[in-house]
Design an enzyme around this catalytic site. Structure first.
Site, PDB file in Angstrom:
ATOM      1  N   SER A  98      46.089  51.287  57.330  1.00 52.46           N
ATOM      2  CA  SER A  98      47.480  51.542  56.963  1.00 52.46           C
ATOM      3  C   SER A  98      48.341  50.323  57.246  1.00 52.46           C
ATOM      4  O   SER A  98      48.077  49.579  58.200  1.00 52.46           O
ATOM      5  CB  SER A  98      48.005  52.711  57.782  1.00 52.46           C
ATOM      6  N   TYR A 110      49.244  57.430  66.000  1.00 55.78           N
ATOM      7  CA  TYR A 110      48.495  57.460  64.731  1.00 55.78           C
ATOM      8  C   TYR A 110      48.167  56.023  64.302  1.00 55.78           C
ATOM      9  O   TYR A 110      47.018  55.685  64.011  1.00 55.78           O
ATOM     10  CB  TYR A 110      49.314  58.166  63.635  1.00 55.78           C
ATOM     11  N   LYS A 130      44.570  53.352  64.004  1.00 54.00           N
ATOM     12  CA  LYS A 130      44.148  52.471  62.909  1.00 54.00           C
ATOM     13  C   LYS A 130      43.880  51.053  63.430  1.00 54.00           C
ATOM     14  O   LYS A 130      42.900  50.410  63.051  1.00 54.00           O
ATOM     15  CB  LYS A 130      45.210  52.445  61.798  1.00 54.00           C
ATOM     16  N   TYR A 171      46.915  50.591  53.416  1.00 57.86           N
ATOM     17  CA  TYR A 171      47.726  51.221  52.368  1.00 57.86           C
ATOM     18  C   TYR A 171      49.193  51.083  52.680  1.00 57.86           C
ATOM     19  O   TYR A 171      49.618  51.227  53.821  1.00 57.86           O
ATOM     20  CB  TYR A 171      47.489  52.733  52.282  1.00 57.86           C
ATOM     21  N   ARG A 204      65.883  57.728  61.017  1.00 52.66           N
ATOM     22  CA  ARG A 204      64.769  58.341  61.737  1.00 52.66           C
ATOM     23  C   ARG A 204      64.256  57.316  62.742  1.00 52.66           C
ATOM     24  O   ARG A 204      63.952  56.175  62.358  1.00 52.66           O
ATOM     25  CB  ARG A 204      63.676  58.719  60.731  1.00 52.66           C
ATOM     26  N   GLY A 219      62.233  54.813  64.837  1.00 48.74           N
ATOM     27  CA  GLY A 219      60.975  54.120  64.554  1.00 48.74           C
ATOM     28  C   GLY A 219      60.877  53.567  63.140  1.00 48.74           C
ATOM     29  O   GLY A 219      59.974  52.789  62.848  1.00 48.74           O
TER      30      GLY A 219
HETATM   31  N1  UDP Z   1      62.674  59.324  54.160  1.00 50.02           N
HETATM   32  C1  UDP Z   1      63.861  60.015  53.978  1.00 50.02           C
HETATM   33  N2  UDP Z   1      63.832  61.379  54.027  1.00 50.02           N
HETATM   34  C2  UDP Z   1      62.696  62.102  54.240  1.00 50.02           C
HETATM   35  C3  UDP Z   1      61.485  61.393  54.425  1.00 50.02           C
HETATM   36  C4  UDP Z   1      61.502  60.010  54.388  1.00 50.02           C
HETATM   37  O1  UDP Z   1      64.910  59.413  53.771  1.00 50.02           O
HETATM   38  O2  UDP Z   1      62.757  63.351  54.292  1.00 50.02           O
HETATM   39  C5  UDP Z   1      62.661  57.856  54.072  1.00 50.02           C
HETATM   40  C6  UDP Z   1      62.169  57.125  55.303  1.00 50.02           C
HETATM   41  O3  UDP Z   1      63.245  56.877  56.193  1.00 50.02           O
HETATM   42  C7  UDP Z   1      61.603  55.835  54.686  1.00 50.02           C
HETATM   43  C8  UDP Z   1      61.078  56.304  53.340  1.00 50.02           C
HETATM   44  O4  UDP Z   1      61.752  57.518  53.037  1.00 50.02           O
HETATM   45  O5  UDP Z   1      62.638  54.876  54.456  1.00 50.02           O
HETATM   46  C9  UDP Z   1      59.573  56.557  53.325  1.00 50.02           C
HETATM   47  O6  UDP Z   1      59.253  57.433  54.391  1.00 50.02           O
HETATM   48  P1  UDP Z   1      57.815  58.083  54.525  1.00 50.02           P
HETATM   49  O7  UDP Z   1      57.834  58.983  55.727  1.00 50.02           O
HETATM   50  O8  UDP Z   1      57.425  58.696  53.224  1.00 50.02           O
HETATM   51  O9  UDP Z   1      56.845  56.845  54.754  1.00 50.02           O
HETATM   52  P2  UDP Z   1      56.801  55.740  55.939  1.00 50.02           P
HETATM   53  O10 UDP Z   1      57.873  56.035  56.915  1.00 50.02           O
HETATM   54  O11 UDP Z   1      55.452  55.887  56.496  1.00 50.02           O
HETATM   55  O12 UDP Z   1      56.989  54.425  55.243  1.00 50.02           O
END
Ligand code: UDP
Length: 340
Positions: free
Chosen positions: A124, A149, A153, A177, A293, A295
């Site tokens: 990832s 998680y 990886k 990915y 969010r 992190g």
């Molecule tokens: N995101 C959002 N609302 C959600 C879920 C995700 O705004 O309900 C945003 C998140 O902050 C990020 C993007 O969408 O900028 C992709 O998040 P995802 O959790 O799909 O993947 P990852 O964080 O692993 O890149």
């Protein structure tokens, strides 16, 4: 080749099974169905036009894993089976380390006993951690992740590198990915998360189908063009062909272990993805801007040059393709796969 696909009933695994069959390979699936429905198998067989051997057990069961290698003539392994929820891994770190490391070690030891030395690993982009500059390049050597998680990886990449270092027959492709989305164009297989989706695309598609009230965008004040986070979304069908390309490249690999980014090289904002999904659905979707969010990074995307140069692979599907295919899957299967 006869390829063992662990987690072959899961989201990326199931699409990869079909890509392998389309490329003329034989597939054997192992999946414990802890996070996948049995209905996936009949749909895979329907789309593949043939029966697919499926072994339903947990890879931490070393005896059954060994028996699988003793009875099936396996040439290569593509290892998807793992726990994958970032938030849950923060709450239950021991469970994540135990599961993801144990399954991999059990698999590696069975491979060593049976002389199987070709390995494609489901890694990832999270392994680039918080400090790597974008676009992410594979030779970044301070691998790290903000959550357990992602740390599994990082650790498994290291374990596989060490295993290959002491056996010249081993070849390992580490596939990092970016953000897999989309579904098979038939609408018969797709992503079916258990409970509330953690990721943007499945959340959005559940809003569109009426299972969720509205999308909450996590942060509107990032230093990006529209203030929302940017990610490198990649169609799961492109990801699937990336696995086939990596598998077929293993025997010509100069080094025993090689990492490859599987991404498009382009960042798309949350708002842009929402607008594209609205175009696919044909109506506006409800959303609000909420707090960031914890992190989350502002912008992540791949440098996909190595995969193109060495695997002859690149992603070809657009954001509109990703949304259209996700919507076909979600609208035809509003509650996901039928219960077992
Ligand atoms: N995101 C959002 N609302 C959600 C879920 C995700 O705004 O309900 C945003 C998140 O902050 C990020 C993007 O969408 O900028 C992709 O998040 P995802 O959790 O799909 O993947 P990852 O964080 O692993 O890149």
């Amino acid at each position: 080749m006869r390829v063992l696909v662990t987690g072959g009933a899961g989201y990326i695994g199931s699409h990869t099974v079909l890509a392998l069959v389309a490329a003329g390979h034989d597939v054997v699936v192992v999946d414990d169905f802890s996070n996948a429905k049995k209905a996936v198998v009949s749909r895979l067989e329907e789309l593949a036009g043939r029966q697919i051997p499926v072994h339903a057990f947990d890879l931490t069961d070393a005896a059954r894993t060994d028996e699988l290698f003793a009875t099936e003539q396996i040439d290569a392994v593509i290892h998807f089976a793992a726990f994958k929820a970032v938030g849950e891994s923060v709450q239950k770190p021991a469970m994540y380390y135990r599961n993801n490391l144990d399954t991999t070690l059990s698999l590696v030891e069975a491979m060593q006993r049976h002389g199987v030395t070709r390995f494609v690993f489901s890694s990832s982009a999270t392994v680039y951690g918080e400090h790597a500059p974008v676009p992410y390049q594979e030779d970044w050597d301070r691998l790290d992740s903000s959550n357990p998680y992602g740390q599994t990886k990082v650790m498994i990449e290291r374990i596989l590198t060490d295993v290959a270092a002491v056996d010249e027959a081993w070849r390992v492709a580490l596939l990092r990915y970016f953000n897999p989305v989309g579904a098979h164009p038939s609408g018969r297989i797709g992503e079916d998360p258990t409970g509330t989706p953690n990721n943007l695309m499945p959340y959005l598609s559940q809003v569109a189908v009426g299972r969720r009230e509205k999308l909450t965008i996590f942060g509107g004040d990032y230093p990006t063009a529209d203030g929302t986070g940017e990610r490198d979304y990649i169609h799961v069908e492109d990801l699937a062909t990336g696995h086939v390309a990596a598998l077929e490249h293993l025997d010509t690999m100069v080094t025993r272990t090689r990492a490859f980014n599987l991404g498009t090289g382009t960042g798309t904002s949350v708002l842009s993805l929402l607008r594209a999904f609205e175009r696919a659905v044909g109506r506006e979707l409800p959303y609000e801007i909420g707090p960031r969010r914890p992190g989350d990074l502002a912008v992540t995307y791949a440098d996909p040059a190595r995969a193109h140069a060495e695997l002859g692979w690149r992603a070809t599907r657009t954001i509109d393709d990703m949304c259209a295919d996700t919507w076909r899957w979600q609208s035809q299967n509003p509650q996901g796969y039928p219960e077992d």
